[in-house]
Design an enzyme around this catalytic site. Structure first.
Site, PDB file in Angstrom:
ATOM      1  N   ASN A   1       0.693  -1.355  -0.054  1.00 49.56           N
ATOM      2  CA  ASN A   1      -0.347   0.434  -0.129  1.00 49.56           C
ATOM      3  C   ASN A   1       0.567   1.049   0.087  1.00 49.56           C
ATOM      4  O   ASN A   1       1.734   1.715   0.906  1.00 49.56           O
ATOM      5  CB  ASN A   1      -1.125  -0.099   1.074  1.00 49.56           C
ATOM      6  CG  ASN A   1      -1.848  -1.291   1.147  1.00 49.56           C
ATOM      7  OD1 ASN A   1      -3.403  -0.883   0.992  1.00 49.56           O
ATOM      8  ND2 ASN A   1      -1.785  -2.560   1.484  1.00 49.56           N
ATOM      9  N   GLU A   2       0.752   1.351  -1.421  1.00 48.44           N
ATOM     10  CA  GLU A   2       2.125   2.799  -1.337  1.00 48.44           C
ATOM     11  C   GLU A   2       1.321   4.245  -1.019  1.00 48.44           C
ATOM     12  O   GLU A   2       0.083   4.525  -0.808  1.00 48.44           O
ATOM     13  CB  GLU A   2       2.305   3.177  -2.761  1.00 48.44           C
ATOM     14  CG  GLU A   2       3.144   1.732  -3.115  1.00 48.44           C
ATOM     15  CD  GLU A   2       4.824   1.811  -2.610  1.00 48.44           C
ATOM     16  OE1 GLU A   2       5.362   2.226  -2.216  1.00 48.44           O
ATOM     17  OE2 GLU A   2       5.419   0.898  -3.504  1.00 48.44           O
TER      18      GLU A   2
END
Length: 643
Positions: free
Chosen positions: A174-175
């Site tokens: 989850n950037e």
């Protein structure tokens, strides 16, 4: 909360504001002396959850992570299974993520990672193992992600989620920009994330640009979350996550709102937390000598004043009234600190002969010392302490350099092929061994481990480069030692654990030379990295030899690599360099041609190593100058290891 150093401490969650005497922290966290101790504690918590579920005849649903952070947790779970009978028959696992596209049998796949590091060593049912499929067809990807999410819910939801954290603050993949309610999905990877993975993939160009990941919303539904973070590289993002505001730009901050999360840290990863870095801003302190030094240097930086210009008001206004009351006035404190810093500076890193050594970092006697410079890779010596190396040789000491590993994995295939083709031309195309090297290089696949024949030519390239640099600095070849420690020789980026043979090799060299000084790389950025393993081998060898007469007279000095430097308050010896010495050091680095221009493991820093280190040593000199000491072009810094 005190740092925990034993295996009997529980890391059970406590509510924010109830676990630390500080307003700064918003996530429960526990700090351990080492990642090894911490990993055992986490594994034991997982084991208790599994056994509790077994006692109720229920399945235990685990969310698992990959990367270097959880490896020792998995090692302990394997040990608990094999030695203490922990069974995984009731365990169902869901992995966080997988690169996309990525074949299962690729050695860089998380499917391969999980089976090699956990699943094939325990009694888990294969049908209970769930890892995102990196080869699902693009047109089916959205539905696949929905089905993965549904499978977690059908199993009963995650009882325990294990996490690492990336330097962007990502959890799973989850950037930055990820939504707090996001589910399992495909995502484009951040450049920093790909740069951090480049070493495993033998270059950033080989790192996939996409991945499949559980979402933030999925992770936050877990009943219990434990996030692991080891090493200095994680310190900044840990501080931002624990103390900063919730932000999509640091996805891990979403965990601030989870009601049962604990961050498990080693000392290095916790080093930027306010209560660790500047505890005087949190509560009253026990003013040790190190804490006094740290606080005064910090005060100089904050007020932008040299040491001798600090006044009582500066101390009182910045949370240091207790120190002033205990040690003051400011004038006395300042003089004491100035003298301490001044006495770290020396142009005689082997000790200055025929002079008093009372206020010098090294002993005057013996005037000519036997010295070993341990270098984890075949260029760390000149990159990290090339100026000091030069001084030691020029001042007549018996200097030995020990290259602990071959460094072969850091030579690109293109570089090795170039050397092989030149060698083949010289032999008029008749050398079958060289032909075999060329064929192996031309036909190998990305991410496949290097064959022995390839490792040999890459190792030879690095040896000859090292000899070029040491000869340039005036060191005879018979004082250059190539140890080729076995833990490194896997042919892949992933190395073996430190073994008895590794320690024995180091111990034999120390015993043979009987040094008065040892210089070693003190990098702690990655506790599982090559530098740390090499350092542990030296420490273990010294521990074995500690009763020998010669080792009692040996001083150990730790240097830093191209990324980090000792903080000013940590420095116990600072060796200044002139402009000419800086240029000489640069040329010595240039002999390592395979590591110039085409660096395999560049990281996010695009500067070449010689540029990085010159800017680092200049910064150290500038810092000393800003503190009110003499002005130098550059300085190399060392911290003594006491055993």
């Amino acid at each position: 909360m005190q740092n925990q150093e034993n295996n009997h401490f529980s890391i059970s969650h406590k509510e924010s504001g109830q676990f630390e005497e500080t307003r700064f922290e918003k996530i429960h966290n526990t700090i351990f002396k080492s990642s090894g101790i911490a990993s055992k504690i986490v594994a034991q918590e997982i084991a208790r959850i599994i056994q509790d579920k077994q006692s109720k005849n229920e399945n235990c649903i685990l969310g698992l992570a990959t990367g270097s952070s959880p490896i020792k947790v998995y090692e302990e779970l394997i040990r608990l299974h094999q030695e203490e009978g922990l069974s995984f028959y009731n365990v169902i696992t869901f992995n966080l993520d997988e690169y996309y596209p990525m074949e299962k049998d690729n050695i860089e796949s998380y499917h391969h990672f999980m089976h090699e590091n956990l699943f094939k060593h325990i009694d888990i049912k294969q049908e209970n193992v769930h890892i995102p499929n990196g080869m699902i067809a693009q047109e089916n990807l959205d539905q696949y992600c929905l089905d993965y999410e549904a499978a977690i819910l059908k199993a009963g939801g995650l009882d325990f989620q294990l996490l690492g954290i990336g330097r962007t603050g990502h959890i799973g993949f989850n950037e930055p920009g990820s939504h707090f309610n996001s589910g399992t999905r495909s995502i484009t990877l951040n450049h920093i994330t790909r740069a951090d993975a480049a070493q495993s993939f033998l270059g950033i160009n080989n790192v996939p640009r996409r991945a499949i990941t559980m979402g933030i919303g999925t992770i936050k539904k877990a009943k219990r979350i434990v996030l692991l973070a080891w090493g200095e590289n994680k310190a900044d993002i840990i501080r931002e996550t624990i103390e900063g505001d919730v932000s999509s730009q640091v996805p891990a901050t979403y965990l601030q709102s989870h009601n049962n999360t604990t961050f498990v840290l080693d000392k290095e990863a916790s080093s930027e937390l306010t209560r660790i870095k500047t505890p005087w801003l949190v509560s009253s302190c026990i003013w040790t000598e190190e804490l006094k030094s740290r606080a005064i240097v910090w005060l100089c930086e904050k007020t932008k004043k040299p040491v001798l210009k600090l006044n009582d008001k500066d101390y009182n206004d910045n949370g240091m009234s207790g120190l002033l009351a205990e040690e003051g006035p400011a004038y006395d404190l300042n003089i004491k600190m100035f003298n301490k810093l001044q006495h770290t500076i020396t142009g005689w890193p082997g000790g200055k002969p025929n002079s008093s050594d009372e206020n010098r970092p090294e002993r005057a006697l013996p005037a000519k010392k036997k010295i070993i410079i341990f270098s984890p890779h075949p260029d760390d010596d000149v990159i990290s302490m090339g100026g000091t190396f030069d001084r030691l040789v020029e001042q007549g000491h018996e200097v030995h350099v020990a290259y602990q590993t071959s460094g072969n994995i850091a030579v690109s295939d293109e570089e090795a092929l170039r050397y092989a083709e030149v060698a083949l031309d010289i032999t008029d195309d008749t050398n079958e061994s060289i032909k075999n090297v060329i064929l192996a290089l031309q036909t190998r696949k990305i991410s496949k481990s290097d064959e022995l024949i390839i490792r040999k030519i890459k190792g030879k390239i690095r040896r000859k480069e090292s000899l070029g640099a040491t000869r340039y600095l005036g060191l005879p070849d018979n004082r250059v030692h190539f140890l080729d420690m076995p833990f490194y020789e896997t042919g892949t980026v992933k190395k073996n654990n430190l073994g008895s043979r590794d320690i024995e090799i180091v111990s034999q060299l120390i015993t043979e030379i009987k040094p008065h000084q040892i210089f070693a790389a003190g990098d702690l950025a990655d506790p599982h990295g090559t530098h740390k393993v090499c350092l542990d081998a030296i420490f273990a060898a010294i521990e074995e030899l500690k009763n020998e007469t010669f080792i009692k007279d040996c001083w150990v000095w730790l240097y830093r690599g191209a990324w980090h430097e000792w903080e000013p308050y940590e420095i116990e010896m600072a060796v200044p360099m002139s402009e000419d010495q800086v240029l000489k050091k640069r040329k010595a680095i240039f002999y390592h041609q395979s590591q110039k221009d085409n660096v395999m493991f560049q990281g996010e820093d695009s500067r070449e190593f010689w540029v990085r280190v010159e800017e680092r040593t200049k910064k150290t000199a500038d810092t000393y100058n800003a503190l009110g000491l003499a002005e130098y072009t550059a300085m190399e810094a060392f911290k003594r290891y006491y055993f």
